[in-house]
Design a protein around this motif. Structure first.
Motif, PDB file in Angstrom:
ATOM      1  N   LEU A  44       1.285  -1.599   0.441  1.00  0.00           N
ATOM      2  CA  LEU A  44       0.040  -0.206  -0.112  1.00  0.00           C
ATOM      3  C   LEU A  44       0.429   1.544  -0.081  1.00  0.00           C
ATOM      4  O   LEU A  44       0.756   2.152  -0.904  1.00  0.00           O
ATOM      5  CB  LEU A  44      -0.859   0.372   1.398  1.00  0.00           C
ATOM      6  CG  LEU A  44      -2.533  -0.966   1.035  1.00  0.00           C
ATOM      7  CD1 LEU A  44      -3.555  -0.736   2.670  1.00  0.00           C
ATOM      8  CD2 LEU A  44      -2.975   0.066   0.578  1.00  0.00           C
ATOM      9  N   ILE A  45       1.798   1.311   1.099  1.00  0.00           N
ATOM     10  CA  ILE A  45       2.700   2.633   1.202  1.00  0.00           C
ATOM     11  C   ILE A  45       3.615   2.543  -0.654  1.00  0.00           C
ATOM     12  O   ILE A  45       3.678   3.993  -1.499  1.00  0.00           O
ATOM     13  CB  ILE A  45       4.203   2.448   2.467  1.00  0.00           C
ATOM     14  CG1 ILE A  45       3.321   2.833   3.155  1.00  0.00           C
ATOM     15  CG2 ILE A  45       5.059   3.429   2.167  1.00  0.00           C
ATOM     16  CD1 ILE A  45       4.208   1.877   4.364  1.00  0.00           C
ATOM     17  N   PHE A  68       2.384   9.243   5.097  1.00  0.00           N
ATOM     18  CA  PHE A  68       3.162   8.621   5.537  1.00  0.00           C
ATOM     19  C   PHE A  68       4.409   8.759   6.579  1.00  0.00           C
ATOM     20  O   PHE A  68       4.025   8.332   7.604  1.00  0.00           O
ATOM     21  CB  PHE A  68       3.965   7.534   4.801  1.00  0.00           C
ATOM     22  CG  PHE A  68       4.642   6.493   4.952  1.00  0.00           C
ATOM     23  CD1 PHE A  68       4.629   5.264   5.235  1.00  0.00           C
ATOM     24  CD2 PHE A  68       6.179   6.897   4.939  1.00  0.00           C
ATOM     25  CE1 PHE A  68       5.853   4.456   5.807  1.00  0.00           C
ATOM     26  CE2 PHE A  68       7.093   6.258   4.767  1.00  0.00           C
ATOM     27  CZ  PHE A  68       6.432   4.265   6.236  1.00  0.00           C
ATOM     28  N   GLY A  69       4.902  10.005   5.937  1.00  0.00           N
ATOM     29  CA  GLY A  69       5.887  10.669   7.304  1.00  0.00           C
ATOM     30  C   GLY A  69       4.881  11.020   8.667  1.00  0.00           C
ATOM     31  O   GLY A  69       5.495  10.286   9.370  1.00  0.00           O
ATOM     32  N   ALA A  70       4.323  11.913   8.717  1.00  0.00           N
ATOM     33  CA  ALA A  70       3.252  12.309   9.950  1.00  0.00           C
ATOM     34  C   ALA A  70       3.242  10.308  10.149  1.00  0.00           C
ATOM     35  O   ALA A  70       2.620  10.315  11.755  1.00  0.00           O
ATOM     36  CB  ALA A  70       2.092  13.392   9.222  1.00  0.00           C
ATOM     37  N   ALA A  71       2.030   9.731   9.789  1.00  0.00           N
ATOM     38  CA  ALA A  71       1.689   8.293  10.749  1.00  0.00           C
ATOM     39  C   ALA A  71       2.545   8.316  11.401  1.00  0.00           C
ATOM     40  O   ALA A  71       2.498   8.016  12.749  1.00  0.00           O
ATOM     41  CB  ALA A  71       0.933   8.196   9.487  1.00  0.00           C
ATOM     42  N   SER A  72       3.877   7.949  10.697  1.00  0.00           N
ATOM     43  CA  SER A  72       5.712   7.069  11.053  1.00  0.00           C
ATOM     44  C   SER A  72       5.628   7.915  12.689  1.00  0.00           C
ATOM     45  O   SER A  72       6.214   7.025  13.419  1.00  0.00           O
ATOM     46  CB  SER A  72       6.738   7.143   9.946  1.00  0.00           C
ATOM     47  OG  SER A  72       5.243   6.252   9.995  1.00  0.00           O
ATOM     48  N   LEU A  73       5.579   9.618  12.154  1.00  0.00           N
ATOM     49  CA  LEU A  73       6.255  10.384  13.561  1.00  0.00           C
ATOM     50  C   LEU A  73       5.699  10.056  14.706  1.00  0.00           C
ATOM     51  O   LEU A  73       6.246  10.046  15.828  1.00  0.00           O
ATOM     52  CB  LEU A  73       6.137  11.661  13.039  1.00  0.00           C
ATOM     53  CG  LEU A  73       7.689  11.492  12.001  1.00  0.00           C
ATOM     54  CD1 LEU A  73       7.897  13.197  11.686  1.00  0.00           C
ATOM     55  CD2 LEU A  73       9.019  11.613  13.026  1.00  0.00           C
ATOM     56  N   VAL A  74       4.078  10.084  14.309  1.00  0.00           N
ATOM     57  CA  VAL A  74       3.402  10.550  15.875  1.00  0.00           C
ATOM     58  C   VAL A  74       3.354   8.895  16.318  1.00  0.00           C
ATOM     59  O   VAL A  74       3.132   8.487  17.229  1.00  0.00           O
ATOM     60  CB  VAL A  74       1.673  10.700  14.791  1.00  0.00           C
ATOM     61  CG1 VAL A  74       0.878  10.457  15.946  1.00  0.00           C
ATOM     62  CG2 VAL A  74       1.742  11.262  14.406  1.00  0.00           C
ATOM     63  N   PRO A  96       0.564   2.116  19.703  1.00  0.00           N
ATOM     64  CA  PRO A  96      -0.244   2.051  18.520  1.00  0.00           C
ATOM     65  C   PRO A  96       0.587   1.114  17.518  1.00  0.00           C
ATOM     66  O   PRO A  96       1.739   1.193  17.231  1.00  0.00           O
ATOM     67  CB  PRO A  96      -1.181   2.798  17.960  1.00  0.00           C
ATOM     68  CG  PRO A  96       0.337   4.146  17.740  1.00  0.00           C
ATOM     69  CD  PRO A  96       0.697   3.680  18.899  1.00  0.00           C
ATOM     70  N   SER A  97      -0.604   0.145  16.653  1.00  0.00           N
ATOM     71  CA  SER A  97      -0.222  -0.492  15.852  1.00  0.00           C
ATOM     72  C   SER A  97       0.787   0.401  14.290  1.00  0.00           C
ATOM     73  O   SER A  97       0.192   1.022  14.150  1.00  0.00           O
ATOM     74  CB  SER A  97      -1.056  -1.341  15.073  1.00  0.00           C
ATOM     75  OG  SER A  97      -0.594  -2.303  13.802  1.00  0.00           O
ATOM     76  N   GLY A  98       1.721  -0.173  14.113  1.00  0.00           N
ATOM     77  CA  GLY A  98       2.421   0.676  12.996  1.00  0.00           C
ATOM     78  C   GLY A  98       2.264   0.469  11.560  1.00  0.00           C
ATOM     79  O   GLY A  98       2.013   1.138  11.147  1.00  0.00           O
ATOM     80  N   ARG A 102       0.320   3.382   8.815  1.00  0.00           N
ATOM     81  CA  ARG A 102       1.480   3.664   8.097  1.00  0.00           C
ATOM     82  C   ARG A 102       0.003   2.969   6.963  1.00  0.00           C
ATOM     83  O   ARG A 102       0.389   3.603   5.724  1.00  0.00           O
ATOM     84  CB  ARG A 102       2.750   2.808   7.736  1.00  0.00           C
ATOM     85  CG  ARG A 102       3.404   3.555   8.569  1.00  0.00           C
ATOM     86  CD  ARG A 102       4.375   2.698   8.458  1.00  0.00           C
ATOM     87  NE  ARG A 102       6.011   3.673   9.311  1.00  0.00           N
ATOM     88  CZ  ARG A 102       5.708   3.269  10.695  1.00  0.00           C
ATOM     89  NH1 ARG A 102       5.337   1.934  11.327  1.00  0.00           N
ATOM     90  NH2 ARG A 102       6.440   3.440  11.263  1.00  0.00           N
ATOM     91  N   SER A 103      -0.777   1.688   7.121  1.00  0.00           N
ATOM     92  CA  SER A 103      -1.369   1.528   5.794  1.00  0.00           C
ATOM     93  C   SER A 103      -2.628   2.646   5.073  1.00  0.00           C
ATOM     94  O   SER A 103      -2.952   2.149   4.587  1.00  0.00           O
ATOM     95  CB  SER A 103      -1.906  -0.007   6.330  1.00  0.00           C
ATOM     96  OG  SER A 103      -0.948  -1.047   6.138  1.00  0.00           O
TER      97      SER A 103
END
Length: 186
Positions: A44-45, A68-74, A96-98, A102-103
């Motif tokens: 998906l990424i 993707f980057g924002a979700a990863s940082l949070v 939380p589930s990384g 990211r998905s």
């Protein structure tokens, strides 16, 4: 815009692989579920960044990467702030589930940028990634739900709608399996 037929075939093969692998049978091992979640999430990424790149949509590439980057940082910040033991006991990075965050970031970006014909199947695959993480004994429901919320928020907030999306992903199934077909007008 013309797309090389081998690129289109590779993309179709990739989407079918994601659909088949994430639709693993209920009796699959925890390792198989983990592998399915890896393939689903990373596919998906790649698609969320690759599809706009193929279409020469630089803004879409940047927005997908930003989502993707924002979700990863949070996600990684919350993992450090709230260490939680995984159900399998492997480490303290369960919340939380990384994979799920990211998905869902990738799926929300695809929905925003490419439209619902690609966004809906992408969200289904993202949901399957979340289920696979629970089946692999890596996360609990609340951790997957938190990851999904983080991903959706980053994808929706960072990605603008593209004015002329002309692509479609169409899920299909028959008595022996299923997959996703990809179509693009150019």
């Amino acid at each position: 815009m013309r797309i090389n037929s081998s690129v289109a075939r590779s993309f179709n093969l990739g989407m079918v692989t994601v659909a088949v692998v994430t639709a693993s049978p209920a009796y699959a091992s925890k390792k198989s579920w983990g592998t399915a979640s890896d393939i689903g999430a990373y596919s998906l990424i790649a698609i969320s960044v690759g599809l706009p790149a193929i279409k020469k949509d630089g803004k879409g590439v940047l927005q997908a990467a930003g989502s993707f980057g924002a979700a990863s940082l949070v996600t990684e910040g919350l993992k450090e702030a709230f260490p939680t033991l995984r159900p399998d006991g492997s480490d303290n990075k369960s919340f939380p589930s990384g994979h799920t965050s990211r998905s869902f970031a990738a799926a929300a970006t695809l929905w925003q940028r490419q439209g619902k014909s690609i966004g809906i199947p992408a969200l289904i695959v993202a949901g399957m990634v979340g289920v696979a993480r629970m089946k692999a004994d890596k996360h609990r429901f609340g951790e997957v739900a938190a990851g999904a919320a983080i991903g959706l928020a980053s994808g929706i907030l960072i990605t603008n709608k593209h004015p002329d999306s002309q692509t479609a992903l169409v899920p299909w199934t028959d008595g022996k399996g299923g997959g996703i077909s990809f179509a693009m007008r150019f």
